[in-house]
Design a protein around this motif. Sequence first.
Motif, PDB file in Angstrom:
ATOM      1  N   ASP A 174      40.400  40.741  31.912  1.00  0.00           N
ATOM      2  CA  ASP A 174      39.487  40.388  32.998  1.00  0.00           C
ATOM      3  C   ASP A 174      39.906  40.952  34.347  1.00  0.00           C
ATOM      4  N   ALA A 175      41.078  41.549  34.428  1.00  0.00           N
ATOM      5  CA  ALA A 175      41.550  42.080  35.711  1.00  0.00           C
ATOM      6  C   ALA A 175      40.536  43.078  36.263  1.00  0.00           C
ATOM      7  N   SER A 196      36.769  36.766  38.887  1.00  0.00           N
ATOM      8  CA  SER A 196      36.938  36.239  37.536  1.00  0.00           C
ATOM      9  C   SER A 196      38.373  36.312  37.033  1.00  0.00           C
ATOM     10  N   SER A 197      39.228  37.117  37.681  1.00  0.00           N
ATOM     11  CA  SER A 197      40.608  37.248  37.205  1.00  0.00           C
ATOM     12  C   SER A 197      41.627  36.686  38.187  1.00  0.00           C
ATOM     13  N   ASP A 198      41.138  36.126  39.315  1.00  0.00           N
ATOM     14  CA  ASP A 198      42.023  35.508  40.313  1.00  0.00           C
ATOM     15  C   ASP A 198      43.042  36.505  40.863  1.00  0.00           C
ATOM     16  N   ASN A 199      42.542  37.701  41.165  1.00  0.00           N
ATOM     17  CA  ASN A 199      43.393  38.758  41.710  1.00  0.00           C
ATOM     18  C   ASN A 199      42.717  39.447  42.891  1.00  0.00           C
ATOM     19  N   LEU A 238      37.159  49.551  37.488  1.00  0.00           N
ATOM     20  CA  LEU A 238      38.346  48.697  37.431  1.00  0.00           C
ATOM     21  C   LEU A 238      38.623  48.172  36.024  1.00  0.00           C
ATOM     22  N   GLU A 239      37.795  48.523  35.064  1.00  0.00           N
ATOM     23  CA  GLU A 239      38.010  48.020  33.707  1.00  0.00           C
ATOM     24  C   GLU A 239      39.279  48.634  33.114  1.00  0.00           C
ATOM     25  N   GLY A 240      40.118  47.779  32.507  1.00  0.00           N
ATOM     26  CA  GLY A 240      41.327  48.251  31.846  1.00  0.00           C
ATOM     27  C   GLY A 240      42.497  48.513  32.765  1.00  0.00           C
ATOM     28  N   ILE A 241      42.438  48.051  34.011  1.00  0.00           N
ATOM     29  CA  ILE A 241      43.541  48.337  34.945  1.00  0.00           C
ATOM     30  C   ILE A 241      44.805  47.548  34.604  1.00  0.00           C
ATOM     31  N   ASP A 242      44.654  46.472  33.837  1.00  0.00           N
ATOM     32  CA  ASP A 242      45.820  45.696  33.406  1.00  0.00           C
ATOM     33  C   ASP A 242      45.690  45.438  31.907  1.00  0.00           C
ATOM     34  N   THR A 254      30.536  42.875  37.019  1.00  0.00           N
ATOM     35  CA  THR A 254      30.857  44.174  36.424  1.00  0.00           C
ATOM     36  C   THR A 254      32.315  44.483  36.775  1.00  0.00           C
ATOM     37  N   PHE A 255      32.748  45.703  36.474  1.00  0.00           N
ATOM     38  CA  PHE A 255      34.066  46.181  36.895  1.00  0.00           C
ATOM     39  C   PHE A 255      33.941  47.285  37.951  1.00  0.00           C
TER      40      PHE A 255
END
Length: 300
Positions: free
Chosen positions: A69-70, A92-95, A60-64, A41-42
């Motif tokens: 996927d960020a 999933s976004s390697d962050n 966290l959805e839409g933070i980038d 999820t986000f």
Amino acid sequence: MVSVIDLKTNTILTNIAVSERPWGVGVHPDAKKVYITHSSTFKVSVIDVESNTVESIIDLEGIDPNNIDAGFNPIGIAFNTDGSRLYVTSASSDNVIEINTATNAVLNIIPVGSTPTNIALSPDDSKMYVVNQNDNSVSVINTNTGASISTINVQETPVDVAISADGTKVYVSNREGLGNNVTKGAISIIDISSNTVVETVFTDTQRAAEMAVHPSGNLYTQHGNSDGTLSRMEPANGNNLIYYDIESGVANALNGLDIKEDGSRLYLTEGNDKVIIINPMPNTDVTSIPVANISRVNGN
């Protein structure tokens, strides 16, 4: 669901309904809030300890806008010493996502390696160590700038990371060793001052998974096996490993691991919906508490 357990009576006080797929558990340094990541999820839930209710959800959805996927698939949690910053790995976004705990606002999106899972900060909060499962490495990040300091190669499929009791070493558990050690788990020991692997301790059993450092300095590692294996590494005794088979019928596949602040109890989660409580000296008095479909534990 998050189960709240009374550590004096070993009974469930309440169960808190949360969003789907709760995974990581982090207690804020002031012990007033608990943060829960929700894999796939986000979301990160924030629980008020006094009322045992979800007071907010960090979305966290839409933070980038340049990376949809960020923030997706949040897994690991770490705080800085004063609790003003929360760090969450996005597998999933390697962050790693840096969050202001006073406002729940995202402050920074920090790129790391492939599939970051767990995370730990150095004692002075200047560096964070992030386990990258899919490229067998640990990212070392400057927490003031978010810049990469170093990438440290470890063994196969690193899982967890912890700081030694004296603050001089970083421990990384690996599911497997490399090369001829593929049938063994491994613990990589990194020197904090040089950011280099100074020793690799191979286990007698495949898969080294979640770890916790005892106040004595000993490192406990659960091995996630069907027979419920737990090991104790003793840095004061040449990093010797001692193994414990948690009684058959009490523990099968182990998941999470944590230690009470005073070191008097170990807490493990078990795949068949139990929290296992162990007296670590001398690893006796095994007790289990049935709970609802759990994966991780925090014993603070």
